[in-house]
Design a protein around this motif. Structure first.
Motif, PDB file in Angstrom:
ATOM      1  N   HIS A 168       0.811  -1.219   0.000  1.00 52.73           N
ATOM      2  CA  HIS A 168       0.000   0.000   0.000  1.00 52.73           C
ATOM      3  C   HIS A 168       0.840   1.263   0.000  1.00 52.73           C
ATOM      4  O   HIS A 168       2.049   1.219   0.237  1.00 52.73           O
ATOM      5  N   VAL A 170       0.514   5.422   1.450  1.00 52.59           N
ATOM      6  CA  VAL A 170      -0.228   6.347   2.305  1.00 52.59           C
ATOM      7  C   VAL A 170       0.147   7.761   1.895  1.00 52.59           C
ATOM      8  O   VAL A 170       1.336   8.094   1.811  1.00 52.59           O
ATOM      9  N   HIS A 209      -6.032  -2.551   3.018  1.00 45.95           N
ATOM     10  CA  HIS A 209      -5.903  -1.257   2.326  1.00 45.95           C
ATOM     11  C   HIS A 209      -4.730  -1.266   1.361  1.00 45.95           C
ATOM     12  O   HIS A 209      -3.696  -1.884   1.621  1.00 45.95           O
ATOM     13  N   HIS A 223       4.124   7.111   3.257  1.00 45.19           N
ATOM     14  CA  HIS A 223       4.946   5.898   3.167  1.00 45.19           C
ATOM     15  C   HIS A 223       4.442   4.918   2.118  1.00 45.19           C
ATOM     16  O   HIS A 223       3.308   4.999   1.659  1.00 45.19           O
ATOM     17  N   ALA A 225       4.466   0.575   1.528  1.00 53.79           N
ATOM     18  CA  ALA A 225       4.536  -0.609   2.388  1.00 53.79           C
ATOM     19  C   ALA A 225       4.733  -1.864   1.557  1.00 53.79           C
ATOM     20  O   ALA A 225       4.105  -2.031   0.501  1.00 53.79           O
ATOM     21  N   TYR A 265       8.771   0.939  10.346  1.00 50.51           N
ATOM     22  CA  TYR A 265       8.968   1.995   9.346  1.00 50.51           C
ATOM     23  C   TYR A 265      10.406   2.491   9.345  1.00 50.51           C
ATOM     24  O   TYR A 265      10.993   2.735  10.405  1.00 50.51           O
ATOM     25  N   GLU A 275       7.828   0.805   4.718  1.00 54.61           N
ATOM     26  CA  GLU A 275       7.377  -0.090   5.789  1.00 54.61           C
ATOM     27  C   GLU A 275       7.529  -1.550   5.364  1.00 54.61           C
ATOM     28  O   GLU A 275       7.092  -1.919   4.271  1.00 54.61           O
TER      29      GLU A 275
HETATM   30 FE   LIG Z   1       1.339   1.186   6.318  1.00 51.21          FE
END
Ligand SMILES: [Fe+2]
Length: 328
Positions: A168, A170, A209, A223, A225, A265, A275
């Motif tokens: 994902h 963000v 997500h 970030h 992931a 992270y 992450e």
């Molecule tokens: Fe995350």
């Protein structure tokens, strides 16, 4: 058409869009070389350079999922989303047209631009990512010696940690609500959970997500992931990254409440957080998942060390806002 009827029509179309994965991201950074070195160390595999200087990296199972390009300051330039067939692109085009969104459609790709978060979205017909199942690891518990007479296999691991796939992104958006509408009603993402007036966790696959939008004072990448096998790989991966560069540490080890994933992270040379994660909730049947509204600290984490202020508000935000960000 009256607004209510138009909304119903959009919802019907939206429900028919079948997205299946977050396929790729393109990061824009001032110092391409330094950032590429970081992601190679992070466990991604260099897979080539493009004629314009962009560099590409692959994950173990997701193929080429990261492109690093030059940009005056760090930002997320594009996300790629996989769809099953051309009808999906037609439906997205129709949804965006109804919303008044800008997009370009070619035979096998639709490129749209969210004016609120300033993210370009490329939706292409793509094969679904097939993952080989991670081996179940026996764990001892009180009164449950599932791993009798032996050491934990995780402590014997010596191989380099390599993310299975991109999970994902963000991002901060100046207008989270409007961006959410673009990604849900326009592109076809689904909302899994929400933090009121602050963040929406959205998916374009079975992951809890793939895109988290949060209200922010500017549009920026918080970030990316990357999925690894289990909590031991989260720990091993982060430990290896920190061995000679303790300054890369941002926040971890911990477990999120929303999404349930273990996390750690780290920070790349441009200031983007990356992450390692494992054990994220997944939604195989939309009807069985109950979206929730989560408030307070649980919106951020379930357990772990307290998040540093720089996780909530990255140190370079002021510089990004004035456009004066310089590579470190
Ligand atoms: Fe995350």
């Amino acid at each position: 058409m009256p607004r209510q009827l138009a909304e119903l029509a959009i919802e019907r179309e939206e429900s028919r869009v079948t997205l299946h994965s977050l396929t790729s991201i393109t990061l824009g950074v001032p110092d391409v070389e330094a950032v590429c070195g970081y992601y190679e160390e992070f466990g991604l595999t260099p897979s080539g350079s493009l004629s314009d200087g962009r560099r590409r990296f692959a994950t173990v199972e997701g193929g080429e999922q990261l492109t690093v390009a030059h940009a005056p300051q760090r930002r997320l330039l594009e996300i790629g989303v996989g769809a099953d067939d051309l009808d999906d692109l037609d439906r997205i085009a129709s949804n965006l047209a109804t919303l008044g969104g800008e997009f370009k459609r070619s035979t096998e790709e639709l490129v749209a631009h969210d004016p609120h978060s300033e993210i370009r979205v490329s939706i292409k017909i793509a094969p679904r990512i097939v993952q080989s199942p991670a081996k179940a690891v026996p764990m001892n518990g009180p009164g449950r010696p599932d791993r009798a007479n032996g050491r934990a296999p995780a402590i014997e691991r010596t191989n380099k940690v390599r993310p299975r796939r991109l999970g994902h992104v963000v991002v901060g958006s100046l207008n989270q609500e409007a961006s959410q509408e673009f990604f849900t009603r326009g592109i076809g993402f689904k909302v899994t959970d929400q933090v009121p007036s602050l963040a929406s966790f959205m998916r374009c696959s079975t992951d809890h997500h793939n895109l988290l939008l949060q209200q922010a004072p500017l549009n920026f990448l918080h970030h990316t992931a990357w999925e690894v096998d289990d909590v031991d790989e989260v720990g091993r991966g982060a430990s290896a990254m920190l061995e000679e560069h303790p300054e890369r540490h941002v926040w971890g080890l911990g477990r999120h409440h929303i999404g349930s994933n273990f996390f750690w992270y780290l920070k790349d040379p441009a200031g983007n957080f990356s992450e390692y994660y494992a054990d994220l909730d997944c939604v195989l049947d939309d009807q069985l998942w109950k979206p929730s509204v989560v408030d307070g600290a649980r919106g951020l984490y379930n357990w772990g060390p307290p998040p540093p202020p720089s996780f909530i508000r990255p140190d370079d935000l002021a510089a990004l806002m004035t456009g004066a960000h310089a590579p470190r």
